[in-house]
Design a protein around this motif. Structure first.
Motif, PDB file in Angstrom:
ATOM      1  N   UNK A 226       0.825  -1.223   0.000  1.00 27.84           N
ATOM      2  CA  UNK A 226       0.000   0.000   0.000  1.00 27.84           C
ATOM      3  C   UNK A 226       0.848   1.258   0.000  1.00 27.84           C
ATOM      4  N   UNK A 227       2.159   1.094  -0.069  1.00 27.01           N
ATOM      5  CA  UNK A 227       3.022   2.264  -0.111  1.00 27.01           C
ATOM      6  C   UNK A 227       4.454   1.901   0.186  1.00 27.01           C
ATOM      7  N   UNK A 228       5.298   2.917   0.183  1.00 28.10           N
ATOM      8  CA  UNK A 228       6.716   2.739   0.515  1.00 28.10           C
ATOM      9  C   UNK A 228       7.177   3.900   1.377  1.00 28.10           C
ATOM     10  N   UNK A 229       8.214   3.627   2.155  1.00 33.63           N
ATOM     11  CA  UNK A 229       8.861   4.663   2.957  1.00 33.63           C
ATOM     12  C   UNK A 229      10.310   4.748   2.491  1.00 33.63           C
ATOM     13  N   UNK A 230      10.729   5.938   2.092  1.00 32.90           N
ATOM     14  CA  UNK A 230      12.090   6.097   1.553  1.00 32.90           C
ATOM     15  C   UNK A 230      12.811   7.241   2.256  1.00 32.90           C
ATOM     16  N   UNK A 231      14.103   7.030   2.521  1.00 33.77           N
ATOM     17  CA  UNK A 231      14.905   8.111   3.103  1.00 33.77           C
ATOM     18  C   UNK A 231      15.536   8.952   1.997  1.00 33.77           C
ATOM     19  N   UNK A 232      15.327  10.256   2.131  1.00 33.55           N
ATOM     20  CA  UNK A 232      15.844  11.224   1.155  1.00 33.55           C
ATOM     21  C   UNK A 232      16.490  12.349   1.958  1.00 33.55           C
ATOM     22  N   UNK A 233      17.625  12.839   1.451  1.00 36.41           N
ATOM     23  CA  UNK A 233      18.316  13.954   2.123  1.00 36.41           C
ATOM     24  C   UNK A 233      18.680  14.977   1.057  1.00 36.41           C
ATOM     25  N   UNK A 234      18.532  16.264   1.362  1.00 42.13           N
ATOM     26  CA  UNK A 234      18.849  17.239   0.314  1.00 42.13           C
ATOM     27  C   UNK A 234      20.336  17.209  -0.030  1.00 42.13           C
ATOM     28  N   UNK A 252      15.171  10.270  -5.935  1.00 43.22           N
ATOM     29  CA  UNK A 252      13.833  10.017  -5.392  1.00 43.22           C
ATOM     30  C   UNK A 252      12.763  10.302  -6.448  1.00 43.22           C
ATOM     31  N   UNK A 253      12.934  11.401  -7.141  1.00 48.07           N
ATOM     32  CA  UNK A 253      11.951  11.795  -8.148  1.00 48.07           C
ATOM     33  C   UNK A 253      11.806  10.716  -9.231  1.00 48.07           C
ATOM     34  N   UNK A 254      12.934  10.126  -9.637  1.00 45.61           N
ATOM     35  CA  UNK A 254      12.863   9.056 -10.652  1.00 45.61           C
ATOM     36  C   UNK A 254      12.090   7.844 -10.114  1.00 45.61           C
ATOM     37  N   UNK A 255      12.335   7.515  -8.849  1.00 45.32           N
ATOM     38  CA  UNK A 255      11.632   6.362  -8.261  1.00 45.32           C
ATOM     39  C   UNK A 255      10.129   6.641  -8.187  1.00 45.32           C
ATOM     40  N   UNK A 256       9.772   7.875  -7.805  1.00 46.26           N
ATOM     41  CA  UNK A 256       8.348   8.230  -7.728  1.00 46.26           C
ATOM     42  C   UNK A 256       7.693   8.027  -9.095  1.00 46.26           C
ATOM     43  N   UNK A 257       8.347   8.502 -10.155  1.00 44.55           N
ATOM     44  CA  UNK A 257       7.772   8.346 -11.492  1.00 44.55           C
ATOM     45  C   UNK A 257       7.566   6.886 -11.828  1.00 44.55           C
ATOM     46  N   UNK A 258       8.590   6.093 -11.514  1.00 43.39           N
ATOM     47  CA  UNK A 258       8.522   4.685 -11.877  1.00 43.39           C
ATOM     48  C   UNK A 258       7.418   3.956 -11.103  1.00 43.39           C
ATOM     49  N   UNK A 259       7.353   4.175  -9.781  1.00 49.88           N
ATOM     50  CA  UNK A 259       6.343   3.414  -9.022  1.00 49.88           C
ATOM     51  C   UNK A 259       4.929   3.896  -9.353  1.00 49.88           C
ATOM     52  N   UNK A 260       4.783   5.189  -9.597  1.00 55.03           N
ATOM     53  CA  UNK A 260       3.425   5.680  -9.950  1.00 55.03           C
ATOM     54  C   UNK A 260       3.003   5.092 -11.298  1.00 55.03           C
ATOM     55  N   UNK A 261       3.961   5.016 -12.235  1.00 56.35           N
ATOM     56  CA  UNK A 261       3.627   4.458 -13.559  1.00 56.35           C
ATOM     57  C   UNK A 261       3.275   2.978 -13.441  1.00 56.35           C
TER      58      UNK A 261
END
Ligand code: PEP
Ligand code: MN
Length: 281
Positions: A226-234, A252-261
């Motif tokens: 139902x979702x994922x938790x990811x660590x991101x740091x600027x 992170x942005x690339x992963x978001x695109x891939x999982x949403x697609x």
């Protein structure tokens, strides 16, 4: 499994757990943010970046469970206040970990969702205490715990009157040392067979390796999480904890695109029941 009176799938319909406007169960929820809240600047910069990339919720530890007592332990109450500012700035709900029964009221005041970490999964006093709050709980699986032990810990929380629990598979200990832990992806459909509670994965702590987080995020979609938790740091190279596994905002942005697609593809391909409700055994 016996004695799972409240968490078993037989006991009720699949749960939807709502945190702010975010719904776990039916949707694919992406939680992102740094391992630790380090400063206002770091948290706000990271929060803005993950929001921009499409995260649904923020994370950040104010109380950190560290292997060494000399490692950064988190900013405590100051960290909680920074998290609240990050929520104000982005509009995204916040999840943060509580380690100690004495801090539950603080954390419940500042956070939208309370995390029980892997190391505290079987801290029964803590489970009972968070079960008395009205905040949704993110219950991570202990690194040496069976599914039955994990679900019994959720049962502790529901038994106190709090039925808003989301489970999180974050990797278990195995003989493998290349990865930090071993992501037990079969736990996702297994939980869906056994319980009505939503379940997400944490590919970050499961792998401990930046390069493996994307593939394991996609695999989590396929497994029906139902979702994922990811660590991101600027700036991952400056992170005070879990530096090796922190994603940059653009990764992170690339992963978001891939999982949403992928998720959209599943829905269009008619796997709706499979991805949101588990397969019928
Ligand atoms: C965390 O999410 O920061 C964390 C410490 O995770 P875990 O309890 O899964 O190790
Ligand atoms: Mn971490």
């Amino acid at each position: 499994m016996t004695n799972l009176k409240l968490v078993s799938l037989e006991s009720r319909e699949r749960s939807i757990v709502t945190v702010g406007g975010v719904r776990f169960g039916g949707n694919f929820v992406i939680i992102a943010g740094p391992c630790s809240v380090e400063s206002e600047h770091q948290m706000l910069a990271t929060a803005e970046a993950v929001k921009e990339a499409g995260a649904d919720m923020l994370r950040g530890g104010a109380f950190k469970p560290r292997t060494s007592p000399y490692a950064f332990q988190g900013l405590g109450l100051r960290g909680l206040k920074i998290l609240a500012r990050a929520r104000e700035a982005t509009g995204l709900p916040v999840v943060t970990e509580v380690l100690d029964t004495r801090d539950v009221s603080w954390v419940a005041e500042f956070a939208d969702m309370i995390q029980i970490g892997a190391r505290n999964m079987q801290n029964f006093a803590l489970l009972k205490e968070v079960g008395k709050t009205n905040r949704p709980i993110l219950l991570k699986r202990g690194m040496n715990s069976t599914l039955a032990e994990w679900l019994n810990c959720a049962e502790y929380i529901l038994n106190e009157g709090n039925s808003n629990v989301v489970l999180c598979e974050r990797g278990i200990r195995s003989f493998e040392t290349y990865t930090r832990n071993t992501l037990d992806l079969s736990a996702v459909p297994a939980v869906k067979e056994l319980s009505h509670l939503p379940v997400i994965t944490d590919p970050t702590h499961a792998t401990g390796k930046r390069s493996l987080i994307g593939p394991m995020s996609s695999a989590s979609v396929a497994a029906g999480a139902d979702g994922i938790l990811l660590e991101v740091h600027h700036r991952p190279e400056e992170a005070l904890s879990d530096r090796e596994q922190a994603l940059t905002p653009s990764q992170f942005s690339r992963i978001v695109h891939e999982v949403r697609a992928l998720r959209q593809f599943q829905e269009e391909a008619g796997c709706g029941e499979m991805v949101s409700g588990g397969t019928t055994p």
